[in-house]
Design an enzyme around this catalytic site. Structure first.
Site, PDB file in Angstrom:
ATOM      1  N   ARG A  38       0.798  -1.160   0.074  1.00  0.00           N
ATOM      2  CA  ARG A  38      -0.033  -0.141   0.174  1.00  0.00           C
ATOM      3  C   ARG A  38       0.841   1.268   0.045  1.00  0.00           C
ATOM      4  NH1 ARG A  38      -4.591   0.729   4.439  1.00  0.00           N
ATOM      5  NH2 ARG A  38      -2.849   1.333   5.950  1.00  0.00           N
ATOM      6  N   SER A 109     -12.790  -4.156  -0.048  1.00  0.00           N
ATOM      7  CA  SER A 109     -13.062  -3.559   1.352  1.00  0.00           C
ATOM      8  C   SER A 109     -14.434  -3.257   1.302  1.00  0.00           C
ATOM      9  CB  SER A 109     -12.275  -2.494   1.555  1.00  0.00           C
ATOM     10  OG  SER A 109     -10.775  -2.547   1.873  1.00  0.00           O
ATOM     11  N   LYS A 138      -5.694   4.595   9.229  1.00  0.00           N
ATOM     12  CA  LYS A 138      -6.685   5.107   8.056  1.00  0.00           C
ATOM     13  C   LYS A 138      -7.493   6.143   8.669  1.00  0.00           C
ATOM     14  CE  LYS A 138      -8.072   2.629   4.509  1.00  0.00           C
ATOM     15  NZ  LYS A 138      -8.787   1.522   3.847  1.00  0.00           N
TER      16      LYS A 138
END
Length: 218
Positions: A38, A109, A138
């Protein structure tokens, strides 16, 4: 069949100055079964170069561990990654599947039962339940779904479920017992002084919890 039980999500901002490739090497040695690269704030060329290095590493040290690229379908295709992971605001699953083909892993997700059902219907290979608990890695997530959220999604779909968000060695057992097939972690491994030891501790909890689940249903 892909083993999603201990799923590492990388994050250079939490790595204590260590390279992503060193984190991944140590984490796989400790038992990580899946790696998601990521990168939210780097140039595309850097992302591709880093992905190629990690793919080469995984092929060398454990070919059974797939490389999943977060968000960036173009990067996944450029490096021949094993899969791509998409969020609710990324490319639609049906469009992504047309581009990557049937052999590439696609994770989605989800933040609700409705999201999960749609992901399964649109061809996802696994579902990331996010967030289970409050997390600082996040800043664009909804309210935590909790263990009840895992249970509700488990009852609604048959795909493998990977839980993410605030998961540590202390709560892994209850997450697996609630119905998750695996856990995805960021800071619990990336931010640990020893990613290998942290991964091993999490893997121990996963194995014990699965044994508990089998014994309780026997």
């Amino acid at each position: 069949m892909v083993d999603f039980s201990l799923y590492l999500v990388t994050d250079r901002t939490l790595s204590l100055g260590r390279s992503t490739i060193d984190i991944v090497r140590a984490a796989v040695a400790g038992g990580v079964t899946c790696v998601q690269l990521r990168e939210k704030k780097c140039a595309t060329r850097f992302f591709i170069e880093e992905a190629r290095l990690i793919k080469e590493l995984l092929t060398k040290i454990n070919p059974a561990v797939p490389l999943i690229i977060n968000d960036r379908l173009d990067v996944a295709l450029a490096v021949g990654a094993d899969g791509v992971h998409l969020g609710q605001t990324d490319m639609a699953a049906v469009d992504a599947r047309r581009l990557i083909g049937s052999s590439c892993i696609m994770g989605i997700s989800v933040e609700s039962v409705a999201d999960a059902i749609r992901a399964e219907n649109e061809g996802a290979d696994y579902i990331g339940i996010s967030p289970v608990f409050a997390t600082t890695t996040k800043d664009d997530t909804v309210e935590p779904l909790g263990l009840q959220g895992i249970q509700a999604i488990r009852a609604a779909v048959s795909l493998p479920l990977v839980a993410i968000g605030g998961i540590t060695a202390d709560n892994t057992a209850e997450v697996i017992r609630a119905g998750a097939d695996g856990i995805a972690v960021v800071s619990a491994i990336v931010g640990s002084p020893s990613p290998e030891d942290a991964a091993r501790a999490l893997k121990t909890q996963i194995i014990a919890s699965r044994q508990h689940n089998r014994a309780s249903t026997a």
